[in-house]
Design a protein around this motif. Sequence first.
Motif: not given
Length: 453
Positions: A28-39
């Motif tokens: 969950l700590n690293k997933a803060r940097c990931a997610g929509e929107p995507f290029d």
Amino acid sequence: MRTPARASTTTTVAVTLLCGLTLALAYLNKARCAGEPFDALGRSLIFDRIKDSSVCYSDIQFLWIGRDIDHHVFPYLSGGITDTGALTGGTVEYPVLSGLLMWLSAVGAHTDAAFLLHSALILTPFGLATAWMLGRLAGWPALLWSVGPPLVLYAFHNWELPVVAAATAAVFVVAAGDRMSLRTRAVLAAVLLGIGFCLKIYPGAFVLPLMAYVFTGGAGGRELPATARGRYDPVGALAVAGAATATVVAINLPFAALGWRGWVASFAFQSDRQADITTNSVWYWGVRHWFGPDEGPGSDYARVVAAASPLLIVAAFALAVWIGWRRYRRDGSYPWLAVSAAMLCGFLLLHKVHSPQYTLWLIPFFVLLRVPWTLVGAYLLADLCLGVGVFRYFAALGSGADASTEEAIVLAGVWGRAALLVAFFVLFLRSRPRTAGADGRSDGAADRAPRPG
């Protein structure tokens, strides 16, 4: 031979379950940097904006782009390295088993968020296995692995969990007691160390002290085979070396044969890497200041580091092995685990790259060897300064803000870890293994008895 005490099932299960909860928090700590929107490349737009300031950066997410992972190219076979040091054709800068794990994690992923999730799912069993083995060997002290800050910060920062599991499994096998002969246990451990070498190199160094342990007959010299003549077992030691070598060759040979340029490129990349601001080493923060402003490839600074770092690492390894031999002459058992831990300290201190996640390599030795908890806590504090501070430092530099406070925190982390690595080099070589009684607590009496390690 006396079989080392093991922790109760309840202790081991508790340590493993708590590790699972920590791994969920780490994701969950690293997933803060990931997610929509995507290029268009599947990169989370939020990643570059907050990865440093929010300290959620991971190499896993970063490397989604630039190594053909997003194109699902099988690693090494079609790769290479350019004159400027850029990797091409799916080659990654890690040994082949780590490259395979990266490729496998990308299967079915079309964004960096999915790649991060798949990687976490693949890496998690290795973290849990490490917790289980440490819990069985040491009891409640294994909580240092299961709930410590390093697992939250680094479990999914890079691909460290498999190599730590391999190194820990080698120790676990050697400590299996008299259910198998020493030669058999040591050969199995050598295979595991060879696998570890093909994941992240460093476990390969532990083969040498393991050879010395087998050569001298194990705990108190009491595990010499009936066929051995005299006080030593050179055949067993050579079997350990042969098993580790054969494992490394068997794993690497298909890649070297089918994609020589791509396979060699991974080693060339690491060899050519400079000790720059991203490496967190004493070379950059200390030695660099003795030279002029030029710190790039071909500079006096770069040449000195390229020559001095490997030479000093070899010297540290030789010193640890020699001190281990002196301890064997005094106590009757070669302390292969303690020597391995000291060798790792020498490597971390003197290598030109000291990435924050390397702390995970060291945690099992803190658990398995009796060293002062106060110093372990100090090391974790220094590591926290670096593991958090370095990204805040990059964020401040990138924004053009005053970075003096962040730089001071980074320096505290770099030099704090360096000083403690020197201390642990000495302390490990004087330490005894930590074992657990049936209640999971450290068994002091066992620590005074001769046994593996």
